[in-house]
Design a protein around this motif. Structure first.
Motif, PDB file in Angstrom:
ATOM      1  N   ALA A 174       0.776  -1.107  -0.096  1.00 12.33           N
ATOM      2  CA  ALA A 174      -0.003  -0.130  -0.014  1.00 12.33           C
ATOM      3  C   ALA A 174       0.954   1.023   0.211  1.00 12.33           C
ATOM      4  O   ALA A 174       1.788   1.274   0.723  1.00 12.33           O
ATOM      5  CB  ALA A 174      -0.884  -0.077   1.139  1.00 12.33           C
ATOM      6  N   GLN A 175       0.425   2.082  -1.020  1.00 18.23           N
ATOM      7  CA  GLN A 175       1.059   3.620  -1.045  1.00 18.23           C
ATOM      8  C   GLN A 175       0.422   4.497  -0.113  1.00 18.23           C
ATOM      9  O   GLN A 175      -1.012   4.785  -0.584  1.00 18.23           O
ATOM     10  CB  GLN A 175       1.503   3.632  -2.307  1.00 18.23           C
ATOM     11  N   PRO A 176       0.902   5.325   0.846  1.00 16.44           N
ATOM     12  CA  PRO A 176       0.059   6.098   1.626  1.00 16.44           C
ATOM     13  C   PRO A 176      -0.052   7.381   0.645  1.00 16.44           C
ATOM     14  O   PRO A 176       0.766   7.785  -0.168  1.00 16.44           O
ATOM     15  CB  PRO A 176       1.030   6.409   2.920  1.00 16.44           C
ATOM     16  N   ASP A 177      -1.121   8.062   0.861  1.00 13.32           N
ATOM     17  CA  ASP A 177      -1.774   9.091  -0.072  1.00 13.32           C
ATOM     18  C   ASP A 177      -0.447  10.346   0.104  1.00 13.32           C
ATOM     19  O   ASP A 177      -0.244  11.158  -0.925  1.00 13.32           O
ATOM     20  CB  ASP A 177      -2.868   9.891   0.484  1.00 13.32           C
ATOM     21  N   PRO A 178       0.141  10.943   1.015  1.00 15.44           N
ATOM     22  CA  PRO A 178       1.018  11.756   1.239  1.00 15.44           C
ATOM     23  C   PRO A 178       2.396  11.522   0.253  1.00 15.44           C
ATOM     24  O   PRO A 178       3.016  12.693  -0.215  1.00 15.44           O
ATOM     25  CB  PRO A 178       1.568  11.802   2.455  1.00 15.44           C
ATOM     26  N   VAL A 179       2.501  10.374  -0.483  1.00 17.08           N
ATOM     27  CA  VAL A 179       3.611  10.062  -1.326  1.00 17.08           C
ATOM     28  C   VAL A 179       3.420  10.772  -2.456  1.00 17.08           C
ATOM     29  O   VAL A 179       4.350  11.354  -3.094  1.00 17.08           O
ATOM     30  CB  VAL A 179       3.780   8.637  -1.652  1.00 17.08           C
ATOM     31  N   PHE A 180       2.067  10.969  -2.950  1.00 11.51           N
ATOM     32  CA  PHE A 180       1.734  11.670  -4.268  1.00 11.51           C
ATOM     33  C   PHE A 180       1.416  13.067  -4.086  1.00 11.51           C
ATOM     34  O   PHE A 180       0.781  13.822  -5.123  1.00 11.51           O
ATOM     35  CB  PHE A 180       0.579  10.870  -4.680  1.00 11.51           C
ATOM     36  N   ALA A 181       1.531  13.642  -3.002  1.00 11.87           N
ATOM     37  CA  ALA A 181       1.203  15.025  -2.716  1.00 11.87           C
ATOM     38  C   ALA A 181       1.966  16.320  -3.178  1.00 11.87           C
ATOM     39  O   ALA A 181       2.989  15.787  -3.072  1.00 11.87           O
ATOM     40  CB  ALA A 181       0.735  15.321  -1.239  1.00 11.87           C
TER      41      ALA A 181
END
Length: 194
Positions: A174-181
């Motif tokens: 799982a990739q946490p949302d903040p990685v893509f912010a």
């Protein structure tokens, strides 16, 4: 766009190579967008003879339909939003960002097979993962062999008998949302138009 921002875009080409084919749908074609969250590290051929290989990390969020690419040793990273079809280049060294339309004629959504004409090749194992080699011709008429997992993760690209891109690790985590912010407070730099 400055040269400092343009240079890392070469790394994005590996990620979008798979979507630069002819525009009609294919029944027997690979999934070219990951079906699940993944974290992949690639080794890529470099045009710089003093540094024959470069590495980059690609992370994908299925929920956000976003891809993040981090070239090794760079303060620049790229986030492609498949829903809005926008690519944002973030230059943390200069606290700047540039947003442009995502390269390629189309981005394949998860669960959608690639457009274009593909020929299924042999199976192989790359980075400990099974994949199928697909033969295709890009929009410039160059033939490539691209190895995709059944769930849409690109593991290798070969052109003219030369490996251009090869995964050396893959984690389906799982990739946490903040990685893509996109960080706040960055200066917006307008892309130069040719």
């Amino acid at each position: 766009m400055t040269a400092a921002l343009r240079a890392p875009l070469a790394g994005v080409l590996a990620g979008v190579l798979s979507v630069a084919w002819a525009a009609h749908a294919a029944d027997d074609a690979p999934f070219v967008t990951p079906q699940h969250d993944v974290d992949v590290t690639y080794v890529m051929a470099s045009p710089d003879p003093s540094r024959p290989q470069v590495r980059q990390r690609m992370r994908w969020s299925g929920q956000q339909q976003r891809q993040r690419v981090d070239p090794e040793g760079s303060a620049t990273f790229m986030v492609t939003d498949y829903r809005t079809r926008l690519l944002t280049v973030v230059d943390m060294a200069h606290r700047a960002r540039t947003t442009i339309p995502a390269p390629g004629p189309a981005l394949s959504a998860p669960g959608q097979r690639a457009a274009g004409v593909w020929a299924r090749g042999p199976s192989m194992v790359v980075a400990g993962q099974p994949c199928i080699v697909w033969h295709a011709t890009d929009t410039d008429g160059r033939a490539s062999d691209v190895c995709y997992t059944d769930d849409g993760v690109m593991l290798q690209v070969v052109r003219d008998g030369r490996v251009l891109v090869q995964a050396d690790s893959l984690a389906r985590v799982a990739q946490p949302d903040p990685v893509f912010a996109i960080p706040d407070g960055l200066t917006e730099v307008r892309a130069a138009h040719p």
